[in-house]
Design an enzyme around this catalytic site. Sequence first.
Site, PDB file in Angstrom:
ATOM      1  CE1 TYR A  27      -4.324  -1.235  -0.084  1.00  3.87           C
ATOM      2  CE2 TYR A  27      -3.211  -3.053   1.002  1.00  3.87           C
ATOM      3  CZ  TYR A  27      -4.295  -2.549   0.313  1.00  3.87           C
ATOM      4  OH  TYR A  27      -5.345  -3.373   0.010  1.00  3.87           O
ATOM      5  N   GLY A  29       3.050   3.988  -1.430  1.00  3.87           N
ATOM      6  CA  GLY A  29       3.370   4.390  -2.798  1.00  3.87           C
ATOM      7  C   GLY A  29       2.109   4.391  -3.630  1.00  3.87           C
ATOM      8  CG  HIS A  47      -2.307   8.275   3.796  1.00  3.98           C
ATOM      9  ND1 HIS A  47      -1.884   8.440   2.501  1.00  3.98           N
ATOM     10  CD2 HIS A  47      -2.412   9.523   4.323  1.00  3.98           C
ATOM     11  CE1 HIS A  47      -1.728   9.736   2.259  1.00  3.98           C
ATOM     12  NE2 HIS A  47      -2.041  10.415   3.347  1.00  3.98           N
ATOM     13  CG  ASP A  89      -1.372  14.172   3.953  1.00  7.81           C
ATOM     14  OD1 ASP A  89      -1.873  13.119   3.500  1.00  7.81           O
ATOM     15  OD2 ASP A  89      -1.108  15.160   3.244  1.00  7.81           O
TER      16      ASP A  89
END
Length: 122
Positions: A27, A29, A47, A89
Amino acid sequence: HLMQFETLIKKIAGRSGVWFYGFYGCYCGSGGRGKPKDATDRCCFVHDCCYGKVTGCDPKMDFYTYSEENGVVVCGGDDPCKKQICECDRVAATCFRDNKTYDNNKYWFYPAKNCQEESEPC
């Protein structure tokens, strides 16, 4: 914005996001499928899910506002959509800091062919 995500990872986790997390597991990238391989990969999965819930703006391209208060990143601004991107983030960068399993480098540059399991729901 992805450049801001990189900055938050450096501030919070103390590492380069691109170098340490850009090509990790299933996951971290670009893209993502299968089951997360460890705690770090799960940070990226969460994320991705968080970005998937953002509506009304572009998590990868839109800039958001944040500040630092006593060493803590605080998301701000008047736009709730951009604030949501910032929170995605911030939470991911904190997750990276708290789950330093990236030293298990068997998941660096992990082949996508090993990420074929059915994905978990967000």
